[in-house]
Design a protein around this motif. Structure first.
Motif, PDB file in Angstrom:
ATOM      1  N   LEU A  70      -6.068  -6.427   4.354  1.00  0.00           N
ATOM      2  CA  LEU A  70      -7.475  -7.065   4.409  1.00  0.00           C
ATOM      3  C   LEU A  70      -7.272  -7.696   2.610  1.00  0.00           C
ATOM      4  O   LEU A  70      -7.784  -9.043   2.449  1.00  0.00           O
ATOM      5  CB  LEU A  70      -8.564  -6.390   4.477  1.00  0.00           C
ATOM      6  CG  LEU A  70      -8.937  -6.030   5.931  1.00  0.00           C
ATOM      7  CD1 LEU A  70     -10.121  -5.377   5.952  1.00  0.00           C
ATOM      8  CD2 LEU A  70      -8.973  -7.253   7.039  1.00  0.00           C
ATOM      9  N   GLN A  71      -6.939  -7.004   1.777  1.00  0.00           N
ATOM     10  CA  GLN A  71      -6.865  -7.368   0.513  1.00  0.00           C
ATOM     11  C   GLN A  71      -5.663  -6.941  -0.142  1.00  0.00           C
ATOM     12  O   GLN A  71      -5.514  -6.069  -0.899  1.00  0.00           O
ATOM     13  CB  GLN A  71      -8.135  -6.696  -0.293  1.00  0.00           C
ATOM     14  CG  GLN A  71      -9.691  -6.889   0.254  1.00  0.00           C
ATOM     15  CD  GLN A  71     -10.700  -6.139  -0.640  1.00  0.00           C
ATOM     16  OE1 GLN A  71     -10.250  -5.338  -1.334  1.00  0.00           O
ATOM     17  NE2 GLN A  71     -11.782  -6.354  -0.019  1.00  0.00           N
ATOM     18  N   PRO A  72      -4.697  -7.797  -0.095  1.00  0.00           N
ATOM     19  CA  PRO A  72      -3.138  -7.602  -0.292  1.00  0.00           C
ATOM     20  C   PRO A  72      -3.241  -7.452  -1.957  1.00  0.00           C
ATOM     21  O   PRO A  72      -2.467  -6.629  -2.514  1.00  0.00           O
ATOM     22  CB  PRO A  72      -2.447  -8.708  -0.101  1.00  0.00           C
ATOM     23  CG  PRO A  72      -3.294  -9.456   1.225  1.00  0.00           C
ATOM     24  CD  PRO A  72      -4.719  -9.201   0.819  1.00  0.00           C
TER      25      PRO A  72
ATOM     26  N   GLY B 278       0.678  -1.277   0.054  1.00  0.00           N
ATOM     27  CA  GLY B 278      -0.124  -0.039  -0.045  1.00  0.00           C
ATOM     28  C   GLY B 278       0.826   1.446  -0.105  1.00  0.00           C
ATOM     29  O   GLY B 278       0.224   2.267   0.019  1.00  0.00           O
ATOM     30  N   GLY B 279       2.143   1.035  -0.197  1.00  0.00           N
ATOM     31  CA  GLY B 279       3.074   2.341  -0.011  1.00  0.00           C
ATOM     32  C   GLY B 279       3.004   3.286  -1.084  1.00  0.00           C
ATOM     33  O   GLY B 279       3.180   4.550  -0.892  1.00  0.00           O
ATOM     34  N   LEU B 280       2.659   2.816  -2.350  1.00  0.00           N
ATOM     35  CA  LEU B 280       2.498   3.704  -3.293  1.00  0.00           C
ATOM     36  C   LEU B 280       1.234   4.710  -3.183  1.00  0.00           C
ATOM     37  O   LEU B 280       1.270   5.965  -3.324  1.00  0.00           O
ATOM     38  CB  LEU B 280       2.456   2.948  -4.739  1.00  0.00           C
ATOM     39  CG  LEU B 280       3.476   2.488  -5.500  1.00  0.00           C
ATOM     40  CD1 LEU B 280       3.286   1.765  -6.640  1.00  0.00           C
ATOM     41  CD2 LEU B 280       4.505   3.828  -5.796  1.00  0.00           C
ATOM     42  N   GLY B 281       0.128   4.009  -2.593  1.00  0.00           N
ATOM     43  CA  GLY B 281      -0.937   4.663  -2.309  1.00  0.00           C
ATOM     44  C   GLY B 281      -0.600   6.007  -1.313  1.00  0.00           C
ATOM     45  O   GLY B 281      -1.189   7.154  -1.137  1.00  0.00           O
ATOM     46  N   ILE B 282       0.124   5.365  -0.048  1.00  0.00           N
ATOM     47  CA  ILE B 282       0.426   6.249   0.983  1.00  0.00           C
ATOM     48  C   ILE B 282       1.321   7.264   0.403  1.00  0.00           C
ATOM     49  O   ILE B 282       0.989   8.615   0.653  1.00  0.00           O
ATOM     50  CB  ILE B 282       1.299   5.324   2.040  1.00  0.00           C
ATOM     51  CG1 ILE B 282       0.025   4.483   2.568  1.00  0.00           C
ATOM     52  CG2 ILE B 282       1.738   6.389   3.049  1.00  0.00           C
ATOM     53  CD1 ILE B 282       0.828   3.567   3.564  1.00  0.00           C
ATOM     54  N   SER B 283       2.273   7.191  -0.643  1.00  0.00           N
ATOM     55  CA  SER B 283       3.058   8.122  -1.198  1.00  0.00           C
ATOM     56  C   SER B 283       2.051   9.229  -1.804  1.00  0.00           C
ATOM     57  O   SER B 283       2.416  10.393  -1.718  1.00  0.00           O
ATOM     58  CB  SER B 283       4.217   7.598  -1.968  1.00  0.00           C
ATOM     59  OG  SER B 283       3.618   6.996  -3.164  1.00  0.00           O
ATOM     60  N   VAL B 284       1.087   8.865  -2.606  1.00  0.00           N
ATOM     61  CA  VAL B 284       0.416   9.542  -3.341  1.00  0.00           C
ATOM     62  C   VAL B 284      -0.492  10.786  -2.382  1.00  0.00           C
ATOM     63  O   VAL B 284      -0.431  11.715  -2.534  1.00  0.00           O
ATOM     64  CB  VAL B 284      -0.674   9.123  -4.338  1.00  0.00           C
ATOM     65  CG1 VAL B 284      -1.601   9.745  -4.821  1.00  0.00           C
ATOM     66  CG2 VAL B 284       0.123   8.227  -5.269  1.00  0.00           C
TER      67      VAL B 284
ATOM     68  N   ALA C 160       2.908  -4.321  -2.540  1.00  0.00           N
ATOM     69  CA  ALA C 160       3.975  -3.715  -2.604  1.00  0.00           C
ATOM     70  C   ALA C 160       4.686  -3.578  -3.962  1.00  0.00           C
ATOM     71  O   ALA C 160       4.520  -4.601  -4.749  1.00  0.00           O
ATOM     72  CB  ALA C 160       5.252  -4.281  -1.404  1.00  0.00           C
ATOM     73  N   MET C 161       5.576  -2.754  -4.174  1.00  0.00           N
ATOM     74  CA  MET C 161       6.492  -2.964  -5.449  1.00  0.00           C
ATOM     75  C   MET C 161       7.366  -4.172  -5.590  1.00  0.00           C
ATOM     76  O   MET C 161       7.971  -4.453  -4.730  1.00  0.00           O
ATOM     77  CB  MET C 161       7.084  -1.568  -5.713  1.00  0.00           C
ATOM     78  CG  MET C 161       6.376  -0.449  -6.037  1.00  0.00           C
ATOM     79  SD  MET C 161       7.494   1.108  -6.143  1.00  0.00           S
ATOM     80  CE  MET C 161       8.083   0.670  -8.103  1.00  0.00           C
TER      81      MET C 161
END
Length: 517
Positions: free
Chosen positions: A221-223, A100-106, A228-229
């Motif tokens: 919950l839904q990997p 979920g890191g890309l989403g957090i970075s956005v 992750a990249m």
């Protein structure tokens, strides 16, 4: 029986806007038509239109609204000079290895861009062109990726500085004064832009935290929806991170710090932001080390400190040697700063950045002020037809008392957000309902934040959510309009949760203004 022209006037306005007529022409045309109808039926006194020139003059000389074109200029410069792209790419590489890191970075970059640009369209388009394809390539659910980009872009409306908060501060200040006059108070208090900025800061950061928590839970919950990249070519170095993040952060501190600290007015702080963004664009476009840009920025910072510590007043008869030395140093700093600004203007002009920046600033500013000016005409006629008294009586008779009235207004603003722009709602509806809500006992600063988050949600609500349109124009062809619409639904619910949190915990919005002011 006399026709309820005030109700017919408001209904005609909504109908004309939904048909697609330009808002500013619609406001002026509907107001003129119903003024004539009211005069013929004896419900409107044409002498009230004599106050129109005074209203227009007051708006055009309003110190608060002067900050709007400067903040717009600042945001467009950062977008056109591709500074936002550098920030997005660096943050994506920094957080990409986390699920979920890309989403957090956005989301984090959206918050940074919100505090440095405040323009939803620029942020959504930039992230839609850079972050959205990256998330899709790494297996993100297109609906989740679209919702993240749309929602993060709207943070520019709640995290200061933003045009929404500037307009809201002016509307709420006028409403607060009307409420005090109605209560028979002659020592009139006002609400400043600084208070609204301070009140919106913590709620804006709270929304950022809510989005991040949702993304972490969703990825857990839904990997498969936010993986992750798989591989990262190269992690950004500390120097790259500092170059991408430090300039916008320093710009945010300079602008917000000067307003919240009482050092500068909103117009002055906006000019600091505009010059800072111009220097950042010049540094971004330079081939080597931007020595003159750095020297100019340092000179401006030293000049602000110097004038605060030792004001330069060489025209005084008792000016001594120390005053002349300070004056000479100030002149030198001004010369260096002026040289850096001239170089920035020349460099951005040669790079074909300055012209589109000026065009965008002019068109956005003209749209905002045309709407504000013609809304003033509409509200004058509406009040002349007795519409304000009808609104006050309607809210006073709402079941549930003050809370019931506020709940109704919030629901009305939310529904209107499906069809109308935030500027239209702010300058048409709020001047009619805000004085009555304040008279019922609601804190105007807290009320401003609730309405601001509600208006921010209007960028996400179909069918006319502007953030949805911006992303549709920038998204890859494989992302469908239906996926974009479905993707924002969870974030709309998160927005409603944010509104409920501020409602139940007013200190989140009122603590910082009380502490600072």
């Amino acid at each position: 029986m006399m026709l309820p022209l005030d109700l017919l006037m408001f209904a005609a306005l909504i109908a004309a806007i939904l048909i697609g007529y330009p808002v500013s022409f619609t406001l002026a045309g509907i107001a003129t038509l119903f003024a004539v109808l009211g005069w013929f039926t004896g419900q409107f006194d044409m002498s009230l239109l004599g106050a129109l020139a005074q209203r227009v003059f007051g708006l055009m000389t309003n110190d608060v609204l002067i900050a709007i074109p400067l903040f717009v200029f600042m945001g467009v410069v950062l977008e056109k000079s591709r500074i936002a792209e550098d920030l997005l790419e660096t943050a994506g590489r920094l957080f990409g290895t986390l699920r979920g890191g890309l989403g957090i970075s956005v989301v984090l970059v959206g918050a940074l861009l919100a505090a440095s640009t405040g323009i939803v369209g620029a942020t959504v388009v930039a992230m839609g062109m850079i972050a959205l394809p990256t998330m899709l390539r790494n297996g993100y659910d297109p609906r989740l990726a679209s919702g993240i980009v749309c929602t993060s872009g709207t943070l520019g409306q709640i995290i200061p500085p933003s045009t929404l908060l500037i307009i809201l501060s002016d509307v709420m200040s006028n409403a607060y004064q009307q409420a005090q006059y109605a209560q028979g108070k002659f020592t009139i208090e006002t609400i400043s832009v600084g208070q609204i900025f301070a009140a919106a800061l913590l709620p804006g950061l709270t929304l950022v935290a809510i989005y991040i928590i949702y993304l972490l839970v969703k990825a857990w919950l839904q990997p498969a929806s936010a993986p992750a990249m798989a591989q990262l070519d190269e992690s950004p170095s500390r120097t790259q991170v500092a170059r991408a993040i430090l300039p916008p952060v320093l710009l945010i501190i300079a602008v917000l710090g000067s307003i919240l600290g009482g050092i500068a007015t909103p117009g002055e702080a906006a000019s600091v932001g505009a010059i800072g963004a111009l220097l950042m664009a010049s540094a971004r476009l330079s081939a080597g080390t931007p020595r003159l840009v750095i020297a100019g920025a340092i000179s401006l910072a030293l000049l602000a400190v110097l004038i605060g510590v030792h004001p330069v007043r060489l025209q005084r008869d008792d000016a001594g040697l120390a005053d002349w030395l300070v004056g000479g140093l100030a002149t030198l700093l001004v010369a260096v700063a002026a040289a850096a600004i001239c170089q920035a203007l020349a460099r951005t002009f040669r790079a074909d950045v300055l012209k589109p920046v000026m065009n965008s600033t002019l068109s956005v500013t003209a749209m905002i002020f045309a709407t504000i000016l013609t809304a003033s005409v509409f509200s004058l006629v509406f009040r002349g037809l007795g519409g304000d008294h009808r609104v006050e009586a309607f809210l006073a008779n709402m079941p549930g008392g003050p809370d019931g009235a506020l709940l109704f207004v919030m629901a009305l603003v939310f529904v209107l957000g499906f069809f109308l722009d935030f500027v239209e709602i702010s300058v048409i509806l709020l001047p009619l309902v805000a004085p009555a809500l304040i008279l019922m006992g609601h804190d105007p600063v807290w009320l401003s934040v609730l309405i601001a988050i509600n208006l921010q949600t209007s960028f996400l609500t179909p069918p006319f959510g502007f953030s949805l349109f911006y992303l549709r124009g920038a998204a890859p062809p494989e992302v469908t309009t239906g996926q974009i619409y479905r993707g924002v639904i969870p974030f709309i619910l998160l927005q409603i949760a944010g509104i409920a949190l501020i409602w139940l915990l007013p200190p989140v919005a009122t603590f910082l203004p009380k502490l600072v002011f």
